[in-house]
Design a protein around this motif. Structure first.
Motif, mmCIF file in Angstrom:
data_model
loop_
_atom_site.group_PDB
_atom_site.id
_atom_site.type_symbol
_atom_site.label_atom_id
_atom_site.label_comp_id
_atom_site.label_asym_id
_atom_site.label_seq_id
_atom_site.Cartn_x
_atom_site.Cartn_y
_atom_site.Cartn_z
ATOM 1 N N ALA A 83 0.933 -1.228 -0.018
ATOM 2 C CA ALA A 83 -0.190 0.075 -0.073
ATOM 3 C C ALA A 83 0.726 1.284 -0.171
ATOM 4 O O ALA A 83 1.879 1.598 0.879
ATOM 5 N N ILE A 84 0.559 2.093 -0.914
ATOM 6 C CA ILE A 84 1.190 3.353 -1.015
ATOM 7 C C ILE A 84 0.296 4.387 -0.213
ATOM 8 O O ILE A 84 -0.837 4.240 -0.351
ATOM 9 N N LYS A 85 0.964 4.991 0.703
ATOM 10 C CA LYS A 85 0.180 5.800 1.652
ATOM 11 C C LYS A 85 0.385 7.179 1.603
ATOM 12 O O LYS A 85 1.544 7.653 1.413
ATOM 13 N N LEU A 86 -0.515 8.010 1.384
ATOM 14 C CA LEU A 86 -0.440 9.416 1.549
ATOM 15 C C LEU A 86 -0.915 10.067 2.962
ATOM 16 O O LEU A 86 -1.715 9.525 3.663
ATOM 17 N N HIS A 87 -0.029 10.769 3.458
ATOM 18 C CA HIS A 87 -0.257 11.278 4.969
ATOM 19 C C HIS A 87 -0.463 12.710 4.804
ATOM 20 O O HIS A 87 0.186 13.466 4.094
ATOM 21 N N ASP A 88 -0.992 13.397 5.806
ATOM 22 C CA ASP A 88 -0.944 14.646 6.110
ATOM 23 C C ASP A 88 -0.994 14.936 7.495
ATOM 24 O O ASP A 88 -1.825 14.816 8.381
ATOM 25 N N PHE A 89 0.178 15.362 7.948
ATOM 26 C CA PHE A 89 0.470 15.340 9.385
ATOM 27 C C PHE A 89 0.793 17.078 9.840
ATOM 28 O O PHE A 89 1.863 17.589 9.217
ATOM 29 N N ASN A 90 -0.291 17.643 10.315
ATOM 30 C CA ASN A 90 -0.332 19.183 10.817
ATOM 31 C C ASN A 90 0.238 19.969 9.488
ATOM 32 O O ASN A 90 1.015 20.594 9.370
ATOM 33 N N GLY A 91 -0.254 19.479 8.275
ATOM 34 C CA GLY A 91 -0.124 20.428 7.045
ATOM 35 C C GLY A 91 1.171 19.856 6.328
ATOM 36 O O GLY A 91 1.219 20.485 5.202
ATOM 37 N N GLU A 92 1.759 18.846 6.845
ATOM 38 C CA GLU A 92 2.985 18.508 5.891
ATOM 39 C C GLU A 92 2.475 17.272 5.371
ATOM 40 O O GLU A 92 1.938 16.235 5.978
ATOM 41 N N HIS A 93 2.640 17.113 3.915
ATOM 42 C CA HIS A 93 2.207 15.980 3.211
ATOM 43 C C HIS A 93 3.280 14.974 2.754
ATOM 44 O O HIS A 93 4.330 15.687 2.224
ATOM 45 N N SER A 94 3.061 13.874 2.828
ATOM 46 C CA SER A 94 4.153 12.874 2.525
ATOM 47 C C SER A 94 3.438 11.695 1.742
ATOM 48 O O SER A 94 2.368 11.388 1.995
ATOM 49 N N PRO A 97 0.301 18.151 -1.885
ATOM 50 C CA PRO A 97 -0.763 16.997 -2.324
ATOM 51 C C PRO A 97 -0.953 16.836 -3.576
ATOM 52 O O PRO A 97 -0.645 15.507 -4.357
ATOM 53 N N GLY A 98 -0.569 17.666 -4.641
ATOM 54 C CA GLY A 98 -0.647 17.600 -5.817
ATOM 55 C C GLY A 98 0.466 16.770 -6.559
ATOM 56 O O GLY A 98 0.338 15.763 -7.370
ATOM 57 N N ASP A 99 1.813 16.984 -6.094
ATOM 58 C CA ASP A 99 2.820 16.414 -6.697
ATOM 59 C C ASP A 99 2.673 14.984 -6.266
ATOM 60 O O ASP A 99 3.219 14.036 -6.847
ATOM 61 N N LEU A 100 2.529 14.880 -4.925
ATOM 62 C CA LEU A 100 2.351 13.608 -4.364
ATOM 63 C C LEU A 100 1.301 12.577 -5.185
ATOM 64 O O LEU A 100 1.743 11.358 -5.231
ATOM 65 N N GLU A 101 0.178 13.344 -5.274
ATOM 66 C CA GLU A 101 -0.856 12.389 -6.130
ATOM 67 C C GLU A 101 -0.091 11.979 -7.561
ATOM 68 O O GLU A 101 -0.417 10.836 -7.788
ATOM 69 N N ARG A 102 0.555 12.875 -8.200
ATOM 70 C CA ARG A 102 1.131 12.598 -9.483
ATOM 71 C C ARG A 102 2.018 11.329 -9.295
ATOM 72 O O ARG A 102 2.041 10.344 -10.124
ATOM 73 N N LEU A 103 2.971 11.491 -8.272
ATOM 74 C CA LEU A 103 3.845 10.398 -8.063
ATOM 75 C C LEU A 103 3.086 9.116 -7.803
ATOM 76 O O LEU A 103 3.462 8.101 -8.319
ATOM 77 N N LYS A 104 2.120 9.214 -6.838
ATOM 78 C CA LYS A 104 1.506 7.767 -6.525
ATOM 79 C C LYS A 104 0.988 7.231 -7.759
ATOM 80 O O LYS A 104 1.293 6.116 -7.789
ATOM 81 N N THR A 105 0.275 8.053 -8.617
ATOM 82 C CA THR A 105 -0.294 7.544 -9.891
ATOM 83 C C THR A 105 1.097 6.820 -10.785
ATOM 84 O O THR A 105 0.790 5.430 -11.475
ATOM 85 N N ALA A 106 2.140 7.598 -10.820
ATOM 86 C CA ALA A 106 3.338 7.236 -11.723
ATOM 87 C C ALA A 106 3.611 5.727 -11.332
ATOM 88 O O ALA A 106 3.995 5.088 -12.093
ATOM 89 N N VAL A 107 4.109 5.635 -9.654
ATOM 90 C CA VAL A 107 4.747 4.884 -9.345
ATOM 91 C C VAL A 107 4.145 3.628 -9.375
ATOM 92 O O VAL A 107 4.347 2.325 -9.160
#
Length: 105
Positions: free
Chosen positions: A2-13, A69-79
């Protein structure tokens, strides 16, 4: 896996656990260690336009990218299709080798 997207206090990973991936055998077969550092290198080589806007905090057992969030979503889709495909990973490793790219795994 599972690729996970996180939002911790406004920092996205974006993270995923290294090891146990469908592509691991192909990575090892090419002489690399299928760890977070290898995957970071693959991202930097394969998607430099996304990677240049991200920060990385990978470890041996985990890939981690930090960014918008946008760049991380693009990376998630690509990878997603790459980390589950030994054939795709073998092809990308071969392309990286041909171009002189050095993985830091």
């Amino acid at each position: 896996m599972a690729i996970k997207l996180h939002d911790f206090n406004g920092e996205h990973s974006l993270t995923w656990d290294a090891g146990g991936l469908a592509a691991d055998a192909a990575v090892a077969g090419a002489g690399h260690e299928p760890n977070g550092y290898f995957w970071e290198g693959l991202v930097r080589f394969t998607w430099p336009d996304i990677a240049e806007r991200l920060g990385f905090d990978s470890e041996a057992g985990m890939f981690c990218a930090v960014g918008s969030p946008g760049d991380l979503e693009r990376l998630k889709t690509a990878v997603e299709s790459v980390i589950t495909s030994p054939e795709a990973v073998r092809d990308l490793i071969a392309r990286a080798k041909t171009s002189g790219f050095e993985f830091d795994d």
